[in-house]
Design an enzyme around this catalytic site. Structure first.
Site, PDB file in Angstrom:
ATOM      1  N   ASP A  10       0.756   6.229  24.962  1.00 42.06           N
ATOM      2  CA  ASP A  10       1.362   5.533  23.833  1.00 42.06           C
ATOM      3  C   ASP A  10       2.862   5.511  24.105  1.00 42.06           C
ATOM      4  O   ASP A  10       3.555   6.522  23.926  1.00 42.06           O
ATOM      5  CB  ASP A  10       1.055   6.280  22.530  1.00 42.06           C
ATOM      6  CG  ASP A  10       1.828   5.719  21.329  1.00 42.06           C
ATOM      7  OD1 ASP A  10       2.400   4.615  21.454  1.00 42.06           O
ATOM      8  OD2 ASP A  10       1.854   6.389  20.277  1.00 42.06           O
ATOM      9  N   LYS A  73      13.152  -0.414  22.993  1.00 44.85           N
ATOM     10  CA  LYS A  73      11.891  -1.110  23.254  1.00 44.85           C
ATOM     11  C   LYS A  73      11.970  -2.593  22.899  1.00 44.85           C
ATOM     12  O   LYS A  73      11.382  -3.441  23.573  1.00 44.85           O
ATOM     13  CB  LYS A  73      10.776  -0.426  22.461  1.00 44.85           C
ATOM     14  CG  LYS A  73       9.364  -0.846  22.825  1.00 44.85           C
ATOM     15  CD  LYS A  73       8.382   0.073  22.114  1.00 44.85           C
ATOM     16  CE  LYS A  73       6.951  -0.352  22.326  1.00 44.85           C
ATOM     17  NZ  LYS A  73       6.003   0.583  21.681  1.00 44.85           N
ATOM     18  N   GLU A 178      -1.602  -1.359  19.969  1.00 41.74           N
ATOM     19  CA  GLU A 178      -1.579  -0.039  19.348  1.00 41.74           C
ATOM     20  C   GLU A 178      -2.595   0.124  18.212  1.00 41.74           C
ATOM     21  O   GLU A 178      -3.329   1.124  18.176  1.00 41.74           O
ATOM     22  CB  GLU A 178      -0.158   0.278  18.866  1.00 41.74           C
ATOM     23  CG  GLU A 178       0.794   0.545  20.016  1.00 41.74           C
ATOM     24  CD  GLU A 178       2.255   0.484  19.618  1.00 41.74           C
ATOM     25  OE1 GLU A 178       2.538   0.276  18.419  1.00 41.74           O
ATOM     26  OE2 GLU A 178       3.122   0.632  20.500  1.00 41.74           O
ATOM     27  N   ASP A 206      -0.217   0.399  10.896  1.00 40.42           N
ATOM     28  CA  ASP A 206       0.495   1.201  11.898  1.00 40.42           C
ATOM     29  C   ASP A 206       2.004   0.977  11.757  1.00 40.42           C
ATOM     30  O   ASP A 206       2.541  -0.020  12.231  1.00 40.42           O
ATOM     31  CB  ASP A 206       0.011   0.800  13.301  1.00 40.42           C
ATOM     32  CG  ASP A 206       0.665   1.616  14.408  1.00 40.42           C
ATOM     33  OD1 ASP A 206       1.491   2.491  14.097  1.00 40.42           O
ATOM     34  OD2 ASP A 206       0.340   1.382  15.590  1.00 40.42           O
TER      35      ASP A 206
END
Length: 532
Positions: A10, A73, A178, A206
């Site tokens: 992850d 990211k 994810e 999420d």
């Protein structure tokens, strides 16, 4: 022959996690990092002549903010001049400039000289650190991995993630969204329950440190997971909540002391860390102090931050999360009453207001918190890694995944640059879609096929993927000749585009593979640089 162990990673915005399936234990285990902790900060730093990754990098961030890289990211696969990228850069304490190809480059001081690193190179250092932790724990070399990413990542961002994996010395077996990975963890956890129904509609919510994903899935007891719709925002998460707290504290300091500390990187980094801690504390208490000695210009800073103030500051972001849930249900043609389970993952789902709003939206339905918020995504990735490598028990080997396209795919139509959608978002993959278009002007003998990804009307607002030119169209008046455009995407995310001149059968095509946006020579140069 001994089967190689494949790992699940992850790669998170604020924290990352690695896991693997252990046949001897008949389960997935989260692999601790070299400091013995189960999650690792997604942080890289250069401290004088030394490269630091993970906790070591984060621990020195307050004294070395300009050489500490975190929350990067969103820069992967992006262009420097993208409006949202420029806005993100403004809140970073490290330097970001435009590279020769238009992508953002991170600048740090290393051995008394400035060095430029792409976001992929920074990500590769974190992946390499996780790979080394796995090898130390497993006692063997690890090369195969499944890496997770936000469901709403574009093709360019996915390709950048693959490049990072290659730079880290990994064979990326699969990229997986994810929330889909979290659904695997949930499905494996619930499949052993004899009272569980044969089929469930599950919504995965999420909310992490830098991205938000919501996915609607159908999960069968037999091990089939079908994604019905995805939604979310790659610029929404805990870092946004922290930033609003920081801005509020800066305003308080300015009013009290008549000084603006917003341009002081060290003071802002110290304040950010204090606000991040306060945010976590407010999940279990209604008020918490923020106290920092000698924050700026020799002045201390003290304030009390209440949960009510935190919720007021972030109300817009919280409402946006619920709006994405509504959109996902609509895209999946499902009413909220038809959702059997609402599963929350990601560290930011611990925020009481988020849980309250989500529970109220689903008319009081209790939220499922049975899977670990910080570890579920890596857990699911490890299950898929075991499945793809032929390891695991029967439940793991029986796993069947069916995902969807997160964004629409299409071509540039007409001379006014409108995007013609060929594959709409949330289309199940694998898929094949065809559209027929006419020539745009008389005596047209060739056509340029530009492929794009996104939801905007005009191609300039979407993501350019690739292009090719097809020649040999018979000269004829405008609109007489017909062109058949075919988009084919397999379950590995490989897109093949072809254009056929219907009157002659002459055809041209291109494959837009998930093989990275970077050439092999560029990869070699990057590998050499990060080893120095």
């Amino acid at each position: 022959m001994t089967r190689r162990t494949a790992i699940g990673i992850d790669l998170g915005t604020t924290y990352s996690c690695v896991a693997a399936w252990f046949d001897e234990h008949n389960r997935v285990e989260i692999i601790p990092n070299l400091q013995g902790n189960r999650i690792t900060p997604s942080c890289v730093a250069w401290d004088e002549a030394q490269l630091l990754v993970g906790e070591a990098a984060k621990n020195q961030s307050t004294r070395n903010p300009k050489n500490t890289v975190f929350d990067f990211k969103c820069l992967m696969g992006a262009k420097f001049n993208d409006g949202v990228v420029r806005k993100d850069i403004e809140t970073r304490h490290f330097k970001v400039i435009e590279g020769t190809t238009g992508k953002p480059m991170i600048v740090c001081e290393h051995e008394s000289e400035e060095k430029k690193f792409s976001p992929e190179e920074i990500s590769s250092l974190i992946l390499k650190n996780l790979k080394e932790a796995a090898e130390a724990f497993l006692g063997t070399t690890v090369t195969d991995a499944v890496i997770t990413l936000p469901a709403y990542f574009s093709d360019k961002q996915r390709q950048a993630t693959l490049d990072a994996g290659v730079l880290a010395g990994l064979n990326v077996m699969r990229l997986i969204n994810e929330p889909t990975s979290a659904a695997i963890a949930y499905g494996l956890d619930k499949s052993a329950d004899i009272n569980s129904p044969n089929e469930k509609n599950v919504l995965i919510f999420d909310l992490g440190g830098g991205t938000f994903d919501v996915s609607l899935l159908k999960i069968s007891k037999a091990g089939t997971i079908t994604v019905k719709a995805v939604g979310g925002d790659t610029h929404l998460g805990g870092e946004n909540f922290d930033q609003l707290m920081v801005n509020h504290c800066v305003d308080i300091f300015k009013k009290r002391e008549k000084k603006d500390m917003s341009k002081n990187a060290r003071a802002m980094m110290r304040l950010k860390i204090a606000c991040e801690k306060a945010k976590r504390d407010l999940s279990s208490t209604t008020q918490t102090p923020i106290e920092i000695d000698c924050l700026y210009d020799g002045m201390d800073f003290t304030t009390k931050f209440s949960r009510a103030k935190f919720e007021e500051l972030n109300a817009g972001f919280f409402n946006m999360c619920i709006k994405h849930v509504e959109n996902c249900l609509r895209d999946g043609n499902m009413h909220k009453r038809d959702v059997h389970e609402v599963v929350v993952v990601g560290g930011s789902t611990r925020i009481p207001k988020v849980q309250q709003m989500l529970t109220e939206f689903f008319d009081g339905k209790p939220l499922c918190k049975s899977i670990h918020a910080n570890e579920a995504v890596a857990y699911g990735a490890a299950v898929l890694a075991a499945n793809l490598s032929g390891n695991g028990n029967k439940r793991v080997r029986d796993l069947v995944l069916s995902d969807v396209t997160p964004l629409s795919l299409g071509v540039k139509l007409s001379l006014d640059h409108i995007m013609g959608v060929v594959i709409p978002r949330n289309t199940p993959v694998p898929t094949v879609k065809e559209c027929v278009y006419e020539t745009l002007y008389g005596t047209q003998v060739s056509v340029v096929c530009d492929e794009y990804q996104g939801e905007k009307k005009y191609v300039k607002d979407n993501i350019f993927l690739d292009t090719f030119t097809l020649y040999g169209i018979p000269a004829a008046p405008k609109g007489v000749e017909k062109l058949k455009v075919c988009f084919s995407m397999d379950d590995n995310g490989i897109l093949r585009v072809s254009v056929e001149i219907m009157s002659t059968g002459n055809k041209g095509s291109i494959t837009i593979a998930m093989s990275g946006d970077t050439s092999k020579d560029e990869i070699k140069k990057m590998v050499k640089k990060i080893k120095q």
